[in-house]
Motif scaffolding. Structure first.
Motif: not given
Length: 210
Positions: A161-181
């Motif tokens: 829940f912290g602002k500086s904490d890292t969620v253990p999930l790869t950043i590339f989960i957002f790749l499809p929406q960038f590609g679709l844009v």
């Protein structure tokens, strides 16, 4: 039977009230009398306003890829190997990459194939191309919603829940929406520029494309 192609000049006379500006009265002021050419050009531009308004939402979505999407990426795992982390803004490059690839596929494969059936030099009309782009923007928001739900679910499961904490999930989960844009831009932005350049009066082409 082919449908009549949309142009700003063959639409119903919704702006017929502007004709009064060209009616000569006793007043000689240029503010009280306009040439017929100016009246017709103004009517032509006003008939394209609905298309301009319809493309406001896609522009807002594109802005999200530069702001909200990047902010979401900063909370995810950006590691590529033990000693390297990719900057979140790097995913923005995929917008350009997918747009360029889409333009090549559209011009070299899609247009020649569809042209055989539609007999349209462009393959499909500009409004149809714009409609495909708007549909893709709906898919973008659905994809972004699913990715965000996944991110929040993983964050809750790991009590992050912290602002500086890292969620253990790869950043590339957002790749499809960038590609679709990028793919959607190849439809919406190109169609919008071509449409306004084609339909705007000669004296207002720079205004139409801006």
């Amino acid at each position: 039977m082919r449908s009549k192609q949309w142009t700003a000049t063959n639409q119903p006379h919704l702006c017929i009230f502007l004709d009064k500006a060209a009616v000569k009265t006793r007043a000689d002021s240029p503010w009280m009398l306009c040439p017929v050419t100016q009246v017709e050009e103004t009517k032509q531009m006003m008939k394209m306003l609905p298309i301009l308004i319809a493309t406001i939402i896609p522009s807002v979505i594109v802005a999200q890829s530069n702001t909200l999407f990047i902010k979401q990426c900063t909370t995810l795992n950006r590691s590529m190997g033990p000693h390297f982390e990719i900057p979140p803004a790097c995913l923005q490059a995929f917008v350009t990459i997918f747009m360029l690839i889409s333009l090549v596929i559209y011009d070299r494969l899609f247009v020649p194939t569809v042209r055989r059936y539609t007999k349209n030099p462009r393959g499909i009309s500009l409004l149809q191309r714009l409609g495909i782009g708007l549909t893709l923007h709906v898919i973008i928001m659905v994809t972004a919603c699913l990715a965000e739900r996944k991110r929040l679910k993983v964050a809750r499961e790991n009590q992050i829940f912290g602002k500086s904490d890292t969620v253990p999930l790869t950043i590339f989960i957002f790749l499809p929406q960038f590609g679709l844009v990028g793919i959607a831009d190849a439809f919406v932005e190109v169609a919008k520029l071509e449409l306004f350049y084609d339909q705007a009066p000669e004296s207002m082409k720079s205004l139409g494309t801006s």
